[in-house]
Scaffold this active site. Structure first.
Site, PDB file in Angstrom:
ATOM      1  N   THR A  12      46.241  50.808  -3.790  1.00  2.33           N
ATOM      2  CA  THR A  12      45.323  49.683  -3.597  1.00  2.33           C
ATOM      3  C   THR A  12      45.960  48.558  -2.803  1.00  2.33           C
ATOM      4  OG1 THR A  12      44.142  50.168  -5.626  1.00  2.33           O
ATOM      5  CG2 THR A  12      43.998  47.914  -4.869  1.00  2.33           C
ATOM      6  N   ASP A  54      45.986  57.335  -1.690  1.00  3.83           N
ATOM      7  CA  ASP A  54      45.628  56.887  -3.032  1.00  3.83           C
ATOM      8  C   ASP A  54      46.574  57.657  -3.965  1.00  3.83           C
ATOM      9  OD1 ASP A  54      42.753  55.916  -4.627  1.00  3.83           O
ATOM     10  OD2 ASP A  54      44.264  57.090  -5.696  1.00  3.83           O
ATOM     11  N   SER A  55      47.179  56.965  -4.908  1.00  2.00           N
ATOM     12  CA  SER A  55      48.238  57.656  -5.668  1.00  2.00           C
ATOM     13  C   SER A  55      47.699  58.754  -6.575  1.00  2.00           C
ATOM     14  CB  SER A  55      49.095  56.671  -6.454  1.00  2.00           C
ATOM     15  OG  SER A  55      48.474  56.288  -7.649  1.00  2.00           O
ATOM     16  N   SER A  56      46.387  58.870  -6.701  1.00  3.08           N
ATOM     17  CA  SER A  56      45.870  60.024  -7.452  1.00  3.08           C
ATOM     18  C   SER A  56      46.089  61.319  -6.656  1.00  3.08           C
ATOM     19  CB  SER A  56      44.384  59.834  -7.804  1.00  3.08           C
ATOM     20  OG  SER A  56      43.665  59.406  -6.672  1.00  3.08           O
ATOM     21  N   THR A  86      48.879  52.253  -8.410  1.00  4.67           N
ATOM     22  CA  THR A  86      49.258  52.067  -9.814  1.00  4.67           C
ATOM     23  C   THR A  86      48.921  53.280 -10.679  1.00  4.67           C
ATOM     24  OG1 THR A  86      47.126  51.025 -10.291  1.00  4.67           O
ATOM     25  CG2 THR A  86      48.950  49.560  -9.686  1.00  4.67           C
ATOM     26  N   ASP A  87      47.964  54.100 -10.235  1.00  2.00           N
ATOM     27  CA  ASP A  87      47.483  55.174 -11.119  1.00  2.00           C
ATOM     28  C   ASP A  87      48.590  56.144 -11.533  1.00  2.00           C
ATOM     29  OD1 ASP A  87      44.940  54.164 -11.134  1.00  2.00           O
ATOM     30  OD2 ASP A  87      44.171  55.510  -9.585  1.00  2.00           O
ATOM     31  N   GLN A 266      51.184  60.560 -29.099  1.00  2.00           N
ATOM     32  CA  GLN A 266      50.054  59.857 -28.471  1.00  2.00           C
ATOM     33  C   GLN A 266      50.153  58.362 -28.705  1.00  2.00           C
ATOM     34  OE1 GLN A 266      46.342  61.475 -29.941  1.00  2.00           O
ATOM     35  NE2 GLN A 266      46.960  63.566 -29.448  1.00  2.00           N
TER      36      GLN A 266
END
Ligand code: ASP
Length: 349
Positions: A12, A54-56, A86-87, A266
């Site tokens: 981003t 995009d880091s995805s 950031t993802d 978790q």
């Protein structure tokens, strides 16, 4: 003038657009020079484009390429800043921390929640703080975000739409960039600077949840070389055969196939203790590896590296359970971070 390498990978921070059109990677370097000119007063900044994604879209092969690039270029600089979405920032930070051993200079990853070209962007401050951290911070792979410097492999993205997007739930911050910037000494480099860039991505991250049909993960076993199980709390999962969804056979069959199973929690704070409850003890009996207080993303990347360099279950276990870059607490955990962890700030326009 000190020298900083600024390696752009995307995210981003360097994007243009926004509603109604989608955010997409854009011409980052032009915007950078126009929007953060003071960056170039802090250091002699050399800009390099690694990718514009995009880091995805980030993948293990790209981590290896990034680590190899940093390994080659870092000796010519006082530190490096990697701009990244950031993802998947926490995954990339973990991977770089495991691949770049004996790191002689700081490698600081950063990103932003609003693009650099937008009013009220957090990218400006994150970039300035990252360059400062690359010059003065600890010689390890860190994430600099919203006035804090975190050990990269300890972080989690915890917020989608607020500026304090990252936390390091099980490890104190390594730097605070408030009115004054203060840094902790961090890790001491162990041995010569070296690159261990190999990974085996044939792993699976399985989250336990009520209703999980054990037949599903059992069907995965022929296709994977390692499993990370995100268990409940201290490392728990169903084992009562009368309720029909025991995961014990998964551990047994994984062992038969020489597939390591690393158990993490978790829960964000603290870690697993497989000696505490019946299911944890069953997992240990079936050869499971307790992942302590590692984040699931750090455990997953570490398992990819373990499988690339070791073949026996015992060697993988030893590798997973010994800290490589401060990703795991051995013995008594450090004191929890002082609350409140961060101050509220108003960003001037
Ligand atoms: N989707 C973006 C990315 O990870 C989000 C961000 O950078 O904040 O590249």
């Amino acid at each position: 003038m000190p020298k900083v390498l600024l390696l752009h990978t995307g995210g981003t921070l360097g994007m243009a657009g926004g509603r109604p059109s989608a955010l997409r990677p854009s011409a980052f370097f032009r915007t950078l020079k126009a929007r953060v000119p003071e960056l170039f007063d802090l250091a002699d900044i050399e800009l390099e484009l690694f990718s514009n994604l995009d880091s995805s879209e980030m993948q293990p092969e790209l981590w290896s390429g990034m680590a190899a690039h940093l390994y080659r270029r870092l000796p010519d600089f006082d530190g490096a800043v990697v701009t990244h979405g950031t993802d998947t920032l926490a995954f990339t930070a973990s991977a770089l921390s495991f691949m770049l051993r004996g790191l002689p200079r700081p490698v600081v990853l950063t990103g932003s929640q609003r693009p650099l070209g937008k009013i009220r962007t957090d990218a400006r401050l994150n970039l300035i703080d990252s360059v400062l951290s690359a010059l003065n911070g600890p010689r390890e792979v860190t994430i600099c975000f919203d006035s804090h410097l975190y050990r990269g492999n300890r972080t989690r993205k915890v917020k989608v739409a607020e500026y304090d997007a990252f936390e390091s739930p099980n490890f104190p911050v390594l730097g605070t960039l408030g009115v004054d910037a203060t840094f902790e000494p961090g890790l001491r480099p162990k041995g010569a600077f070296r690159l261990l860039e190999k990974l085996d991505p044939r792993v699976f991250l399985l989250k336990v949840y009520p209703g999980l049909d054990p037949a599903l993960p059992l069907a995965l076993l022929p296709h994977v070389r390692g499993l990370v199980l995100e268990a409940y709390g201290a490392g728990n999962f169903p084992i009562d055969p009368s309720l029909g969804r025991s995961l014990r056979p998964l551990f047994a069959q994984a062992r038969e196939r020489n597939i390591p199973v690393v158990v993490v929690s978790q829960a964000f704070r603290n870690g697993v203790d497989l000696t505490l409850y019946e299911s944890g003890v069953a997992a240990l009996e079936e050869g499971a590896i307790g992942g302590g207080d590692m984040t699931p993303s750090a455990a997953l990347v570490k398992l990819m590296q373990a499988l690339a360099y070791h073949s026996s279950l015992d060697a993988v276990r030893r590798f997973i359970q010994a800290p490589v870059a401060g990703e795991l607490t051995v013995g008594r955990p450090p004191a929890p971070p002082a609350a409140p962890q961060r101050r509220r700030k108003l960003h001037a326009r």
